[in-house]
Design a protein around this motif. Structure first.
Motif, PDB file in Angstrom:
ATOM      1  N   SER A  69       0.543  -1.488  -0.043  1.00  0.00           N
ATOM      2  CA  SER A  69      -0.177   0.185   0.193  1.00  0.00           C
ATOM      3  C   SER A  69       0.758   1.325   0.297  1.00  0.00           C
ATOM      4  N   LEU A  70       0.801   1.973  -1.199  1.00  0.00           N
ATOM      5  CA  LEU A  70       1.458   3.239  -0.934  1.00  0.00           C
ATOM      6  C   LEU A  70       0.417   4.705  -1.176  1.00  0.00           C
ATOM      7  N   SER A  71       0.858   5.576  -0.271  1.00  0.00           N
ATOM      8  CA  SER A  71       0.887   6.746  -0.161  1.00  0.00           C
ATOM      9  C   SER A  71       1.359   7.887   0.220  1.00  0.00           C
ATOM     10  N   ILE A  72       0.666   8.945  -0.591  1.00  0.00           N
ATOM     11  CA  ILE A  72       1.028  10.349  -0.242  1.00  0.00           C
ATOM     12  C   ILE A  72       0.541  11.026   0.684  1.00  0.00           C
ATOM     13  N   PRO A  73       1.457  10.375   1.346  1.00  0.00           N
ATOM     14  CA  PRO A  73       1.512  11.479   3.607  1.00  0.00           C
ATOM     15  C   PRO A  73       0.326  12.594   3.198  1.00  0.00           C
ATOM     16  N   CYS A  74      -0.164  12.875   4.124  1.00  0.00           N
ATOM     17  CA  CYS A  74      -1.321  14.061   4.609  1.00  0.00           C
ATOM     18  C   CYS A  74      -0.456  15.413   4.994  1.00  0.00           C
ATOM     19  N   PHE A  75      -1.839  16.204   5.006  1.00  0.00           N
ATOM     20  CA  PHE A  75      -0.815  17.435   6.158  1.00  0.00           C
ATOM     21  C   PHE A  75      -0.590  17.237   7.245  1.00  0.00           C
ATOM     22  N   ALA A  76      -1.277  15.882   7.984  1.00  0.00           N
ATOM     23  CA  ALA A  76      -1.251  15.556   8.969  1.00  0.00           C
ATOM     24  C   ALA A  76      -0.346  14.705   9.530  1.00  0.00           C
ATOM     25  N   GLU A  77       0.832  14.017   8.329  1.00  0.00           N
ATOM     26  CA  GLU A  77       1.604  12.976   9.233  1.00  0.00           C
ATOM     27  C   GLU A  77       3.202  14.370   8.837  1.00  0.00           C
ATOM     28  N   ARG A  78       2.590  15.382   7.607  1.00  0.00           N
ATOM     29  CA  ARG A  78       3.523  15.860   7.428  1.00  0.00           C
ATOM     30  C   ARG A  78       4.090  17.277   8.691  1.00  0.00           C
ATOM     31  N   ARG A  79       2.730  17.677   8.758  1.00  0.00           N
ATOM     32  CA  ARG A  79       2.842  18.514  10.142  1.00  0.00           C
ATOM     33  C   ARG A  79       2.903  17.445  11.891  1.00  0.00           C
ATOM     34  N   TYR A  80       2.296  17.028  11.851  1.00  0.00           N
ATOM     35  CA  TYR A  80       2.940  16.291  12.887  1.00  0.00           C
ATOM     36  C   TYR A  80       3.774  15.411  13.396  1.00  0.00           C
ATOM     37  N   GLY A  81       3.665  14.827  12.055  1.00  0.00           N
ATOM     38  CA  GLY A  81       4.464  13.271  12.116  1.00  0.00           C
ATOM     39  C   GLY A  81       6.068  12.846  11.211  1.00  0.00           C
ATOM     40  N   GLY A  82       6.466  14.792  10.878  1.00  0.00           N
ATOM     41  CA  GLY A  82       7.754  15.315  10.467  1.00  0.00           C
ATOM     42  C   GLY A  82       8.101  14.651   9.372  1.00  0.00           C
ATOM     43  N   VAL A  83       7.042  14.280   8.770  1.00  0.00           N
ATOM     44  CA  VAL A  83       7.140  13.330   6.985  1.00  0.00           C
ATOM     45  C   VAL A  83       7.952  14.640   6.229  1.00  0.00           C
ATOM     46  N   LEU A  84       8.587  14.349   5.654  1.00  0.00           N
ATOM     47  CA  LEU A  84       9.567  15.466   4.423  1.00  0.00           C
ATOM     48  C   LEU A  84       8.445  15.971   3.779  1.00  0.00           C
ATOM     49  N   ASP A  85       8.695  16.638   2.010  1.00  0.00           N
ATOM     50  CA  ASP A  85       7.860  17.350   1.593  1.00  0.00           C
ATOM     51  C   ASP A  85       8.140  16.202   0.374  1.00  0.00           C
ATOM     52  N   ASP A  86       9.117  15.464   0.197  1.00  0.00           N
ATOM     53  CA  ASP A  86       9.188  14.650  -1.030  1.00  0.00           C
ATOM     54  C   ASP A  86       9.610  13.217  -1.008  1.00  0.00           C
ATOM     55  N   GLU A  87       8.428  13.000   0.377  1.00  0.00           N
ATOM     56  CA  GLU A  87       8.938  11.600   0.809  1.00  0.00           C
ATOM     57  C   GLU A  87       7.013  10.874   0.482  1.00  0.00           C
ATOM     58  N   MET A  88       6.511   9.776   0.088  1.00  0.00           N
ATOM     59  CA  MET A  88       6.107   8.575   0.298  1.00  0.00           C
ATOM     60  C   MET A  88       6.161   7.603   1.343  1.00  0.00           C
ATOM     61  N   LEU A  89       4.945   7.205   1.335  1.00  0.00           N
ATOM     62  CA  LEU A  89       4.797   6.152   2.546  1.00  0.00           C
ATOM     63  C   LEU A  89       5.148   4.683   1.439  1.00  0.00           C
ATOM     64  N   MET A  90       5.528   3.375   1.943  1.00  0.00           N
ATOM     65  CA  MET A  90       4.777   2.016   2.026  1.00  0.00           C
ATOM     66  C   MET A  90       4.897   1.398   2.328  1.00  0.00           C
ATOM     67  N   ALA A  91       3.954   1.161   2.272  1.00  0.00           N
ATOM     68  CA  ALA A  91       3.708  -0.592   3.664  1.00  0.00           C
ATOM     69  C   ALA A  91       2.902  -1.402   3.050  1.00  0.00           C
ATOM     70  N   LEU A  92       3.485  -2.890   3.779  1.00  0.00           N
ATOM     71  CA  LEU A  92       3.369  -3.680   3.306  1.00  0.00           C
ATOM     72  C   LEU A  92       3.706  -5.017   4.312  1.00  0.00           C
ATOM     73  N   PRO A  93       3.249  -6.587   3.650  1.00  0.00           N
ATOM     74  CA  PRO A  93       3.721  -7.480   4.515  1.00  0.00           C
ATOM     75  C   PRO A  93       5.007  -7.403   4.591  1.00  0.00           C
ATOM     76  N   PRO A  94       5.852  -7.706   5.510  1.00  0.00           N
ATOM     77  CA  PRO A  94       7.648  -7.892   5.711  1.00  0.00           C
ATOM     78  C   PRO A  94       8.055  -8.580   4.790  1.00  0.00           C
ATOM     79  N   ALA A  95       7.283  -9.445   5.228  1.00  0.00           N
ATOM     80  CA  ALA A  95       7.559 -11.300   3.538  1.00  0.00           C
ATOM     81  C   ALA A  95       8.210 -10.533   2.511  1.00  0.00           C
ATOM     82  N   LEU A  96       7.741  -9.265   1.832  1.00  0.00           N
ATOM     83  CA  LEU A  96       7.496  -8.771   0.438  1.00  0.00           C
ATOM     84  C   LEU A  96       8.543  -8.099   0.677  1.00  0.00           C
TER      85      LEU A  96
END
Length: 283
Positions: A206-233
């Motif tokens: 699952s790939l996402s473009i992090p939202c306002f809250a992730e960038r304001r409160y979670g310190g996500v940088l402007d050029d970062e995306m987030l990938m989440a997946l089962p670890p075996a992959l």
């Protein structure tokens, strides 16, 4: 875009289960992912639990002393290297709780009324947004930790932040064998539903473009995306990236030049595209 709220998700895992992969293996996988993708934040992982006691038994786990967003808890693992355990009581509101299964999507949450006039023009728009979110099954507690620590045994999902270029290279690695087209959602604000919410609910990359809250409160940088997946992959993607590297494809991608004759560059990968080196015949 998938507009259905998912209620089918893998059950929270049991800490007593023997990890399929050792801490040393997770450390090696994490290090190789960082090397291949030139990551600026460490890969991390999530695991959910049926009881608070199971979560509290994790070695060297920290418990919040303040109220946070889930984005902040995630950042403490990805940016500070902490192992942190939470319950719904540690999170600021129902939006954070529900996306990780620490709260129920009740009628008030489904209405989205707190977002009306803030993110969405009408109650209908806000309700449609809530309905579009991926929601995993309920759990009592959740922990996040650097993947390399191995403290969560076999986690439910692994996650990492990366630039768009690194993300497409990782996806190319996933698609090296057993090709599959990926279709991802963009829910807008609360984009964590597109990453960890979707991955926990579906056990799919699952790939996402992090939202306002992730960038304001979670310190996500402007050029970062987030990938989440089962670890075996992660192993599958790393093996794919190794194969791609043998073909000359590595991240970061070398720039070729926007005015160069493209045939010489493409000939590295596609020899039939090479321009002829035979000099023209002379009389």
């Amino acid at each position: 875009m998938d507009t259905s709220t998912s209620s089918k998700s893998p059950a929270p895992t049991d800490t007593s289960a023997t990890a399929a992969t050792s801490a040393t293996d997770w450390a090696a996988i994490s290090a190789e992912l960082e090397r291949l993708l030139k990551l600026r934040a460490m890969p991390f992982c999530m695991k959910r639990f049926d009881s608070v006691d199971e979560m509290a038994a994790i070695p060297r786990i920290r418990r919040p002393k303040s109220i946070h967003t889930t984005d902040q808890i995630v950042a403490q693992a990805a940016r500070l290297g902490w192992t942190v355990g939470i319950t719904g009581d540690d999170l600021v509101g129902a939006q954070c709780r529900t996306v990780v299964g620490l709260g129920a999507p009740d009628a008030e949450w489904r209405s989205g009324k707190s977002m009306v006039g803030v993110w969405y023009a009408t109650p209908e728009d806000a309700h449609a947004h809530q309905r579009a979110m991926h929601i995993p099954a309920r759990a009592a507690a959740l922990a996040v930790s650097p993947l390399s620590s191995g403290r969560l045994g076999t986690p439910d999902i692994a996650l990492f932040y990366a630039t768009p270029g690194a993300m497409i290279y990782f996806i190319n690695g996933l698609q090296w064998t057993g090709y599959k087209r990926f279709d991802w959602s963009v829910v807008g604000e609360s984009a964590c539903a597109d990453s960890w919410g979707r991955a926990l609910a579906t056990a799919e990359p699952s790939l996402s473009i992090p939202c306002f809250a992730e960038r304001r409160y979670g310190g996500v940088l402007d050029d970062e995306m987030l990938m989440a997946l089962p670890p075996a992959l992660l192993v599958k993607a790393i093996e794919g990236m190794h194969a791609l590297a043998k073909n000359g494809f590595r991240y970061p991608f070398a720039q070729y030049g926007i005015q160069q004759d493209v045939r010489d560059g493409m000939a590295v990968s596609y020899p039939e595209r090479a321009q002829s080196k035979t000099p023209p015949a002379t009389k």
